[in-house]
Design a protein around this motif. Structure first.
Motif, PDB file in Angstrom:
ATOM      1  N   ALA A 264       0.842  -1.190   0.000  1.00 47.28           N
ATOM      2  CA  ALA A 264       0.000   0.000   0.000  1.00 47.28           C
ATOM      3  C   ALA A 264       0.877   1.239   0.000  1.00 47.28           C
ATOM      4  CB  ALA A 264      -0.917   0.006   1.222  1.00 47.28           C
ATOM      5  N   ARG A 265       0.429   2.251  -0.725  1.00 50.08           N
ATOM      6  CA  ARG A 265       1.110   3.543  -0.697  1.00 50.08           C
ATOM      7  C   ARG A 265       0.143   4.560  -0.106  1.00 50.08           C
ATOM      8  NH1 ARG A 265       0.608   8.136  -3.230  1.00 50.08           N
ATOM      9  NH2 ARG A 265      -0.808   7.282  -4.786  1.00 50.08           N
ATOM     10  N   MET A 266       0.590   5.239   0.942  1.00 51.82           N
ATOM     11  CA  MET A 266      -0.243   6.220   1.621  1.00 51.82           C
ATOM     12  C   MET A 266       0.473   7.567   1.641  1.00 51.82           C
ATOM     13  SD  MET A 266      -2.988   4.616   2.538  1.00 51.82           S
ATOM     14  CE  MET A 266      -3.404   2.885   2.194  1.00 51.82           C
ATOM     15  N   ILE A 267      -0.246   8.626   1.293  1.00 53.68           N
ATOM     16  CA  ILE A 267       0.303   9.970   1.357  1.00 53.68           C
ATOM     17  C   ILE A 267      -0.586  10.844   2.238  1.00 53.68           C
ATOM     18  CG2 ILE A 267      -0.850  10.556  -0.825  1.00 53.68           C
ATOM     19  CD1 ILE A 267       1.259  12.727  -1.240  1.00 53.68           C
ATOM     20  N   VAL A 268       0.046  11.628   3.089  1.00 57.20           N
ATOM     21  CA  VAL A 268      -0.642  12.674   3.838  1.00 57.20           C
ATOM     22  C   VAL A 268       0.110  13.969   3.546  1.00 57.20           C
ATOM     23  CG1 VAL A 268      -1.461  13.499   6.069  1.00 57.20           C
ATOM     24  CG2 VAL A 268      -1.249  11.031   5.651  1.00 57.20           C
ATOM     25  N   SER A 269      -0.598  14.939   2.984  1.00 56.13           N
ATOM     26  CA  SER A 269       0.044  16.198   2.635  1.00 56.13           C
ATOM     27  C   SER A 269      -0.846  17.369   3.007  1.00 56.13           C
ATOM     28  CB  SER A 269       0.356  16.260   1.137  1.00 56.13           C
ATOM     29  OG  SER A 269       0.937  17.508   0.805  1.00 56.13           O
ATOM     30  N   PHE A 270      -0.316  18.257   3.854  1.00 52.69           N
ATOM     31  CA  PHE A 270      -1.000  19.501   4.187  1.00 52.69           C
ATOM     32  C   PHE A 270      -0.296  20.689   3.521  1.00 52.69           C
ATOM     33  CE2 PHE A 270      -2.533  17.758   8.568  1.00 52.69           C
ATOM     34  CZ  PHE A 270      -3.360  16.865   7.909  1.00 52.69           C
ATOM     35  N   ASP A 271       0.611  20.409   2.622  1.00 52.54           N
ATOM     36  CA  ASP A 271       1.519  21.422   2.084  1.00 52.54           C
ATOM     37  C   ASP A 271       1.322  21.730   0.607  1.00 52.54           C
ATOM     38  OD1 ASP A 271       3.064  22.548   4.014  1.00 52.54           O
ATOM     39  OD2 ASP A 271       4.952  21.748   3.270  1.00 52.54           O
ATOM     40  N   THR A 272       0.583  20.888  -0.102  1.00 54.26           N
ATOM     41  CA  THR A 272       0.532  21.002  -1.551  1.00 54.26           C
ATOM     42  C   THR A 272      -0.781  21.643  -1.989  1.00 54.26           C
ATOM     43  OG1 THR A 272      -0.206  18.689  -1.537  1.00 54.26           O
ATOM     44  CG2 THR A 272       2.103  19.124  -2.041  1.00 54.26           C
ATOM     45  N   PRO A 273      -0.728  22.817  -2.643  1.00 56.37           N
ATOM     46  CA  PRO A 273      -1.948  23.530  -3.022  1.00 56.37           C
ATOM     47  C   PRO A 273      -2.703  22.813  -4.122  1.00 56.37           C
ATOM     48  CG  PRO A 273      -0.024  24.628  -3.930  1.00 56.37           C
ATOM     49  CD  PRO A 273       0.491  23.552  -3.026  1.00 56.37           C
ATOM     50  N   GLY A 274      -3.977  23.166  -4.239  1.00 52.88           N
ATOM     51  CA  GLY A 274      -4.820  22.550  -5.259  1.00 52.88           C
ATOM     52  C   GLY A 274      -6.003  21.855  -4.615  1.00 52.88           C
ATOM     53  N   TRP A 275      -6.538  20.893  -5.319  1.00 50.09           N
ATOM     54  CA  TRP A 275      -7.733  20.219  -4.830  1.00 50.09           C
ATOM     55  C   TRP A 275      -7.419  19.431  -3.564  1.00 50.09           C
ATOM     56  CZ3 TRP A 275      -7.707  14.839  -4.622  1.00 50.09           C
ATOM     57  CH2 TRP A 275      -6.662  14.217  -5.309  1.00 50.09           C
ATOM     58  N   GLY A 276      -8.386  19.409  -2.668  1.00 48.14           N
ATOM     59  CA  GLY A 276      -8.267  18.590  -1.471  1.00 48.14           C
ATOM     60  C   GLY A 276      -8.935  17.260  -1.705  1.00 48.14           C
ATOM     61  N   GLY A 277      -8.429  16.245  -1.058  1.00 45.36           N
ATOM     62  CA  GLY A 277      -9.030  14.942  -1.286  1.00 45.36           C
ATOM     63  C   GLY A 277      -8.757  13.951  -0.188  1.00 45.36           C
ATOM     64  N   GLU A 278      -9.730  13.086   0.055  1.00 44.33           N
ATOM     65  CA  GLU A 278      -9.586  11.910   0.906  1.00 44.33           C
ATOM     66  C   GLU A 278     -10.053  10.759   0.029  1.00 44.33           C
ATOM     67  OE1 GLU A 278     -12.007  12.928   4.260  1.00 44.33           O
ATOM     68  OE2 GLU A 278     -10.905  14.799   4.579  1.00 44.33           O
ATOM     69  N   VAL A 279      -9.129  10.219  -0.740  1.00 45.81           N
ATOM     70  CA  VAL A 279      -9.484   9.305  -1.821  1.00 45.81           C
ATOM     71  C   VAL A 279      -8.554   8.100  -1.823  1.00 45.81           C
ATOM     72  CG1 VAL A 279     -10.412  11.141  -3.272  1.00 45.81           C
ATOM     73  CG2 VAL A 279      -7.997  10.535  -3.458  1.00 45.81           C
ATOM     74  N   GLY A 280      -8.938   7.084  -2.591  1.00 43.70           N
ATOM     75  CA  GLY A 280      -8.096   5.903  -2.671  1.00 43.70           C
ATOM     76  C   GLY A 280      -8.550   4.945  -3.750  1.00 43.70           C
ATOM     77  N   ARG A 281      -7.751   3.891  -3.925  1.00 41.61           N
ATOM     78  CA  ARG A 281      -8.001   2.872  -4.936  1.00 41.61           C
ATOM     79  C   ARG A 281      -7.561   1.512  -4.411  1.00 41.61           C
ATOM     80  NH1 ARG A 281      -6.933   7.611  -6.516  1.00 41.61           N
ATOM     81  NH2 ARG A 281      -4.902   7.493  -5.527  1.00 41.61           N
ATOM     82  N   ASN A 282      -8.208   0.459  -4.877  1.00 45.80           N
ATOM     83  CA  ASN A 282      -7.858  -0.891  -4.455  1.00 45.80           C
ATOM     84  C   ASN A 282      -7.710  -1.816  -5.652  1.00 45.80           C
ATOM     85  OD1 ASN A 282      -7.878  -1.288  -1.386  1.00 45.80           O
ATOM     86  ND2 ASN A 282      -9.721  -0.069  -1.710  1.00 45.80           N
ATOM     87  N   ARG A 283      -6.671  -2.648  -5.598  1.00 44.46           N
ATOM     88  CA  ARG A 283      -6.464  -3.661  -6.627  1.00 44.46           C
ATOM     89  C   ARG A 283      -6.261  -5.005  -5.935  1.00 44.46           C
ATOM     90  NH1 ARG A 283      -5.714  -1.009 -11.408  1.00 44.46           N
ATOM     91  NH2 ARG A 283      -5.146  -2.942 -12.472  1.00 44.46           N
ATOM     92  N   GLY A 284      -7.126  -5.963  -6.246  1.00 46.70           N
ATOM     93  CA  GLY A 284      -7.035  -7.278  -5.645  1.00 46.70           C
ATOM     94  C   GLY A 284      -6.607  -8.335  -6.643  1.00 46.70           C
ATOM     95  N   GLN A 285      -6.575  -9.579  -6.189  1.00 51.70           N
ATOM     96  CA  GLN A 285      -6.199 -10.692  -7.071  1.00 51.70           C
ATOM     97  C   GLN A 285      -7.213 -10.910  -8.189  1.00 51.70           C
ATOM     98  OE1 GLN A 285      -6.203 -13.441  -3.774  1.00 51.70           O
ATOM     99  NE2 GLN A 285      -3.985 -13.793  -3.969  1.00 51.70           N
ATOM    100  N   LEU A 286      -8.478 -10.561  -7.899  1.00 48.30           N
ATOM    101  CA  LEU A 286      -9.549 -10.856  -8.839  1.00 48.30           C
ATOM    102  C   LEU A 286     -10.171  -9.624  -9.475  1.00 48.30           C
ATOM    103  CD1 LEU A 286     -11.438 -13.559  -6.732  1.00 48.30           C
ATOM    104  CD2 LEU A 286      -9.662 -13.917  -8.458  1.00 48.30           C
ATOM    105  N   ALA A 287      -9.942  -8.454  -8.888  1.00 43.86           N
ATOM    106  CA  ALA A 287     -10.625  -7.266  -9.402  1.00 43.86           C
ATOM    107  C   ALA A 287      -9.991  -6.009  -8.833  1.00 43.86           C
ATOM    108  CB  ALA A 287     -12.110  -7.310  -9.033  1.00 43.86           C
ATOM    109  N   SER A 288     -10.323  -4.882  -9.431  1.00 45.11           N
ATOM    110  CA  SER A 288      -9.894  -3.579  -8.927  1.00 45.11           C
ATOM    111  C   SER A 288     -11.098  -2.652  -8.833  1.00 45.11           C
ATOM    112  CB  SER A 288      -8.834  -2.969  -9.844  1.00 45.11           C
ATOM    113  OG  SER A 288      -9.366  -2.734 -11.139  1.00 45.11           O
ATOM    114  N   TYR A 289     -10.947  -1.636  -8.000  1.00 45.76           N
ATOM    115  CA  TYR A 289     -12.021  -0.650  -7.802  1.00 45.76           C
ATOM    116  C   TYR A 289     -11.342   0.684  -7.541  1.00 45.76           C
ATOM    117  CZ  TYR A 289     -16.619   1.066  -6.186  1.00 45.76           C
ATOM    118  OH  TYR A 289     -17.811   1.727  -6.049  1.00 45.76           O
ATOM    119  N   GLY A 290     -11.639   1.670  -8.392  1.00 49.13           N
ATOM    120  CA  GLY A 290     -10.907   2.918  -8.223  1.00 49.13           C
ATOM    121  C   GLY A 290     -11.649   4.127  -8.697  1.00 49.13           C
TER     122      GLY A 290
END
Length: 406
Positions: free
Chosen positions: A289-315
């Motif tokens: 898993a890659r996780m980022i927390v940033s309070f420093d980068t201007p632009g759109w705000g987001g609490e978002v994510g994506r998942n990829r499994g052995q059988l399927a992905s959802y993003g």
């Protein structure tokens, strides 16, 4: 019991004395325009009317009405199975504001005084983050169920995580952390797909908590000023833990020093310079898993994510992509809409999650079951970020993460 390196990153005495701009200045300000508080559109299954578990009303006390006014944001005061019987805030004007918002006349000067009231069955802790673990531990020791705003504990005092974990396990009380990402439409859908077997094991997850804050949000005793951002990781890390119920086992993380003055080490109690931190985690399934927390980068705000499994992905755009007909068949049978709430309860902000978190906690008490973000999930969602910050300070060294299970 987890094995922590007994290192304290925060001297609470230093935090307590940092600046004196407390109640008077904060009370003069309106609630800040914090990303995520908007009344977000959300997908709800309105074909099935909400039905109460029973007619009983849980007597609830609420603690905390700070800059974000979380004490009233989740709607306890509007739930048919709840009676808000007590409120508290250390600042009298805020306590009065909370009492008005919750339509409650019974006020206390502190949480410690409020929990002496034996009529209270459950407490929602919306106090400052450095005291979350201590306050929740005190609540369960008083024989009451407890819900808590994020994070479950504050990274400078790792012993608190273990104390809270043991206290909740021994007490038998219901504990719920109100991690808003847990009831984002996509996380709710992924949780149902995962439990049904539509992903297989999770191979890779991304979580992003992007909140541009060139000026620190007001906070009690300035606890937010210059804080290590991975101490507040849950809006990102929930994209794995609140989908699978599993944990992160180790992490290598790096950070980018901030250009903001309040994030210079000499200007905050933490000696912290990082406003963006990124961690590469190994999961208990053997995935990544890659996780980022940033309070420093201007632009759109987001609490978002994506998942990829052995059988399927959802993003992106909430799309499910399967590798097999069997996985697609599992997906096609699922109703991925969040259930209806009581007519008096709004879904609220943070992806339409507020009302669902509160209702999930209330029904967990009434049904005598675990809420979605129970004590193990809460700590596995929080502690990983604290260890990630340790890794940042050690130039990306791979570090083991304590594990919590029920």
């Amino acid at each position: 019991m987890s094995n922590w390196t007994r290192r304290s990153f925060l001297n609470t005495g230093v935090l307590g004395t940092l600046g004196t701009t407390l109640a008077a200045n904060l009370m003069a300000q309106e609630k800040p325009n914090v990303q995520g508080f908007d009344q977000t559109e959300t997908e709800i299954d309105n074909t099935k009317e909400w039905k109460p578990v029973c007619d009983r009303k849980i007597k609830v006390g609420i603690a905390g009405f700070g800059a974000c006014q979380f004490g009233a944001q989740f709607g306890f005061q509007n739930h048919p199975n709840v009676e808000v019987v007590a409120v508290t805030d250390l600042i009298p004007e805020r306590c009065a504001g909370l009492a008005k918002a919750c339509r409650c006349e019974n006020t206390y000067e502190s949480l410690e005084e409020m929990i002496k009231n034996d009529d209270i069955e459950a407490v929602f802790v919306a106090t400052d983050a450095p005291h979350h673990a201590d306050h929740c531990t005190a609540v369960v020791h008083s024989g009451k169920h407890v819900a808590c705003a994020v994070p479950a504990f504050w990274g400078g005092t790792p012993e608190q995580a273990d104390m809270l974990y043991e206290a909740v396990k021994k007490s038998g009380m219901v504990y719920g952390m109100f991690e808003t990402s847990a009831f984002h439409d996509d996380v709710y859908a992924c949780r149902k797909i995962y439990k049904a077997g539509g992903f297989g094991e999770m191979v890779y997850t991304e979580g992003e908590y992007l909140h541009y804050a060139p000026v620190s949000t007001p906070s009690y005793k300035n606890w937010r000023v210059g804080m290590p951002v991975m101490w507040y990781p849950t809006h990102a890390t929930a994209y794995y833990t609140c989908v699978t119920g599993n944990s992160f086992t180790e992490v290598s993380a790096m950070g980018k020093p901030s250009i903001n003055k309040f994030r210079q080490p000499e200007n905050n109690a933490y000696g912290n310079c990082y406003g963006t931190e990124v961690g590469l985690f190994r999961t208990s399934e053997g995935g990544m898993a890659r996780m980022i927390v940033s309070f420093d980068t201007p632009g759109w705000g987001g609490e978002v994510g994506r998942n990829r499994g052995q059988l399927a992905s959802y993003g992106e755009q909430s799309k499910y992509h399967s590798a097999t007909a069997e996985a697609q068949a599992i997906y096609d049978k699922l109703n991925l809409l969040k259930p209806a709430l009581p007519a008096s309860v709004d879904s609220g902000g943070h992806g339409g999650s507020h009302g669902h978190l509160m209702n999930n906690f209330v029904e967990a008490i009434l049904k005598e079951e675990l809420p979605v973000v129970n004590i193990a999930v809460a700590l596995n969602t929080t502690v990983c970020g604290v260890v990630a910050h340790q890794s940042v300070l050690k130039d990306g060294e791979l570090l083991k993460i304590p594990q919590y299970k029920l």
